[in-house]
Design a protein around this motif. Structure first.
Motif, PDB file in Angstrom:
ATOM      1  N   LEU A   1      49.258  15.267  53.426  1.00  0.00           N
ATOM      2  CA  LEU A   1      47.955  15.270  52.755  1.00  0.00           C
ATOM      3  C   LEU A   1      47.677  16.633  52.134  1.00  0.00           C
ATOM      4  N   GLU A   2      47.967  17.713  52.890  1.00  0.00           N
ATOM      5  CA  GLU A   2      47.761  19.073  52.373  1.00  0.00           C
ATOM      6  C   GLU A   2      48.599  19.332  51.132  1.00  0.00           C
ATOM      7  N   ALA A   3      49.772  18.711  51.053  1.00  0.00           N
ATOM      8  CA  ALA A   3      50.682  18.935  49.932  1.00  0.00           C
ATOM      9  C   ALA A   3      50.348  18.059  48.718  1.00  0.00           C
TER      10      ALA A   3
ATOM     11  N   ALA B   1      47.156   7.801  47.514  1.00  0.00           N
ATOM     12  CA  ALA B   1      47.773   8.960  48.167  1.00  0.00           C
ATOM     13  C   ALA B   1      47.959   8.688  49.661  1.00  0.00           C
ATOM     14  N   ALA B   2      46.971   8.060  50.293  1.00  0.00           N
ATOM     15  CA  ALA B   2      47.090   7.716  51.712  1.00  0.00           C
ATOM     16  C   ALA B   2      48.245   6.744  51.924  1.00  0.00           C
ATOM     17  N   HIS B   3      48.367   5.756  51.061  1.00  0.00           N
ATOM     18  CA  HIS B   3      49.470   4.804  51.167  1.00  0.00           C
ATOM     19  C   HIS B   3      50.817   5.481  50.933  1.00  0.00           C
ATOM     20  N   ALA B   4      50.868   6.446  50.038  1.00  0.00           N
ATOM     21  CA  ALA B   4      52.111   7.182  49.795  1.00  0.00           C
ATOM     22  C   ALA B   4      52.520   7.979  51.029  1.00  0.00           C
ATOM     23  N   VAL B   5      51.555   8.587  51.714  1.00  0.00           N
ATOM     24  CA  VAL B   5      51.849   9.310  52.959  1.00  0.00           C
ATOM     25  C   VAL B   5      52.374   8.333  53.997  1.00  0.00           C
ATOM     26  N   GLU B   6      51.719   7.186  54.136  1.00  0.00           N
ATOM     27  CA  GLU B   6      52.183   6.177  55.095  1.00  0.00           C
ATOM     28  C   GLU B   6      53.621   5.763  54.794  1.00  0.00           C
TER      29      GLU B   6
ATOM     30  N   ASP C   1      57.718   9.428  67.480  1.00  0.00           N
ATOM     31  CA  ASP C   1      57.114  10.685  67.938  1.00  0.00           C
ATOM     32  C   ASP C   1      55.731  10.779  67.308  1.00  0.00           C
ATOM     33  N   ARG C   2      54.757  10.211  67.991  1.00  0.00           N
ATOM     34  CA  ARG C   2      53.408  10.060  67.444  1.00  0.00           C
ATOM     35  C   ARG C   2      52.796  11.399  67.030  1.00  0.00           C
ATOM     36  N   ALA C   3      52.919  12.408  67.865  1.00  0.00           N
ATOM     37  CA  ALA C   3      52.313  13.716  67.555  1.00  0.00           C
ATOM     38  C   ALA C   3      52.966  14.331  66.318  1.00  0.00           C
ATOM     39  N   ALA C   4      54.283  14.269  66.247  1.00  0.00           N
ATOM     40  CA  ALA C   4      54.980  14.814  65.078  1.00  0.00           C
ATOM     41  C   ALA C   4      54.592  14.047  63.817  1.00  0.00           C
ATOM     42  N   THR C   5      54.422  12.750  63.940  1.00  0.00           N
ATOM     43  CA  THR C   5      54.035  11.943  62.790  1.00  0.00           C
ATOM     44  C   THR C   5      52.646  12.328  62.300  1.00  0.00           C
ATOM     45  N   LEU C   6      51.699  12.531  63.223  1.00  0.00           N
ATOM     46  CA  LEU C   6      50.356  12.937  62.796  1.00  0.00           C
ATOM     47  C   LEU C   6      50.386  14.305  62.128  1.00  0.00           C
ATOM     48  N   ARG C   7      51.181  15.233  62.690  1.00  0.00           N
ATOM     49  CA  ARG C   7      51.310  16.557  62.050  1.00  0.00           C
ATOM     50  C   ARG C   7      51.900  16.411  60.652  1.00  0.00           C
ATOM     51  N   ALA C   8      52.919  15.563  60.520  1.00  0.00           N
ATOM     52  CA  ALA C   8      53.548  15.354  59.210  1.00  0.00           C
ATOM     53  C   ALA C   8      52.555  14.716  58.225  1.00  0.00           C
ATOM     54  N   ALA C   9      51.720  13.806  58.713  1.00  0.00           N
ATOM     55  CA  ALA C   9      50.725  13.175  57.836  1.00  0.00           C
ATOM     56  C   ALA C   9      49.728  14.213  57.317  1.00  0.00           C
ATOM     57  N   VAL C  10      49.277  15.096  58.205  1.00  0.00           N
ATOM     58  CA  VAL C  10      48.364  16.166  57.770  1.00  0.00           C
ATOM     59  C   VAL C  10      49.064  17.052  56.741  1.00  0.00           C
ATOM     60  N   GLY C  11      50.307  17.413  57.013  1.00  0.00           N
ATOM     61  CA  GLY C  11      51.065  18.241  56.068  1.00  0.00           C
ATOM     62  C   GLY C  11      51.238  17.558  54.717  1.00  0.00           C
TER      63      GLY C  11
ATOM     64  N   ASP D   1      48.417  16.968  45.544  1.00  0.00           N
ATOM     65  CA  ASP D   1      47.516  17.515  44.526  1.00  0.00           C
ATOM     66  C   ASP D   1      46.201  16.756  44.562  1.00  0.00           C
ATOM     67  N   GLY D   2      45.097  17.502  44.521  1.00  0.00           N
ATOM     68  CA  GLY D   2      43.787  16.891  44.509  1.00  0.00           C
ATOM     69  C   GLY D   2      43.171  16.685  45.876  1.00  0.00           C
ATOM     70  N   ILE D   3      43.901  17.060  46.943  1.00  0.00           N
ATOM     71  CA  ILE D   3      43.375  16.952  48.304  1.00  0.00           C
ATOM     72  C   ILE D   3      43.453  18.319  48.964  1.00  0.00           C
ATOM     73  N   THR D   4      42.345  18.767  49.524  1.00  0.00           N
ATOM     74  CA  THR D   4      42.312  19.988  50.312  1.00  0.00           C
ATOM     75  C   THR D   4      41.849  19.625  51.717  1.00  0.00           C
ATOM     76  N   VAL D   5      42.727  19.793  52.697  1.00  0.00           N
ATOM     77  CA  VAL D   5      42.374  19.528  54.090  1.00  0.00           C
ATOM     78  C   VAL D   5      41.528  20.690  54.582  1.00  0.00           C
ATOM     79  N   GLU D   6      40.356  20.385  55.090  1.00  0.00           N
ATOM     80  CA  GLU D   6      39.451  21.410  55.592  1.00  0.00           C
ATOM     81  C   GLU D   6      39.455  21.521  57.109  1.00  0.00           C
ATOM     82  N   ALA D   7      39.649  20.407  57.813  1.00  0.00           N
ATOM     83  CA  ALA D   7      39.610  20.424  59.277  1.00  0.00           C
ATOM     84  C   ALA D   7      40.329  19.200  59.820  1.00  0.00           C
ATOM     85  N   VAL D   8      40.933  19.377  60.990  1.00  0.00           N
ATOM     86  CA  VAL D   8      41.611  18.289  61.688  1.00  0.00           C
ATOM     87  C   VAL D   8      41.078  18.266  63.117  1.00  0.00           C
ATOM     88  N   SER D   9      40.696  17.097  63.571  1.00  0.00           N
ATOM     89  CA  SER D   9      40.117  16.951  64.904  1.00  0.00           C
ATOM     90  C   SER D   9      41.166  17.100  65.997  1.00  0.00           C
ATOM     91  N   THR D  10      40.679  17.154  67.201  1.00  0.00           N
ATOM     92  CA  THR D  10      41.523  17.022  68.376  1.00  0.00           C
ATOM     93  C   THR D  10      42.192  15.655  68.311  1.00  0.00           C
TER      94      THR D  10
END
Length: 168
Positions: A29-31, A77-82, A17-27, A33-42
């Motif tokens: 990243l937001e969770a 952190a990116a690898h941990a999300v992956e 479920d590609r869309a759900a996976t991208l939403r989960a990745a953003v979530g 420590d040390g990362i603040t998501v400011e904007a997500v593209s289309t």
């Protein structure tokens, strides 16, 4: 001025479920420590590019964030999300299908090639699915480094055929 260093991350997925996976990745990243998501593209749907034929289309997005992490800690952190979302980097096939990718594109104006991290991302300047969404979020965006420049100019050159469009 907002705290933290600006960072650009590119997300992609073409399995499950590609869309759900991208939403989960953003979530995730937001969770972190040390990362603040400011904007997500289309989210864009793109055909796979590279050496592996016959795989599903990708969904891609770009995340603008601020980080207090070092570039290597941001990569970790990116690898941990992956990993949390099902990517096993030990069996990942270059250009192949994957449940998720979280690529570090740029961290401030840092230019480096050390300990498994190249910044800015070595193929960012030739990737429509990175440049277009990044430009959507920041019309004044600049990719640092020798292959960098104003993202709008890089995208214009790419569309004019001066660069190729690649995928990791």
């Amino acid at each position: 001025m907002r705290p933290g260093t600006p960072a650009v991350l590119a997300l992609g997925a073409n399995l499950g479920d590609r869309a759900a996976t991208l939403r989960a990745a953003v979530g995730a990243l937001e969770a972190t420590d040390g990362i603040t998501v400011e904007a997500v593209s289309t989210v864009l749907e793109t055909a796979p590019v590279g050496t592996v034929p016959d795989q599903p289309d990708f969904l891609n997005a770009v995340v603008l964030a601020r980080t207090d992490l070092t570039p290597h800690a941001l990569l970790a952190a990116a690898h941990a999300v992956e990993a949390a979302l099902g990517l096993d980097r030990s069996t990942k096939v270059p250009d192949g299908p994957r449940p998720v990718d979280v690529d570090v594109i740029a961290v401030g104006d840092v230019v480096l090639d050390a300990d498994g991290l190249v910044l800015p991302h070595p193929r960012a300047h030739e990737r429509d699915f990175v440049l277009g969404p990044w430009l959507e979020l920041d019309p004044d965006a600049v990719l640092p480094g020798p292959r960098g420049g104003r993202v709008a100019d890089l995208l214009r050159r790419l569309h004019a055929g001066d660069e190729r469009d690649g995928r990791p």
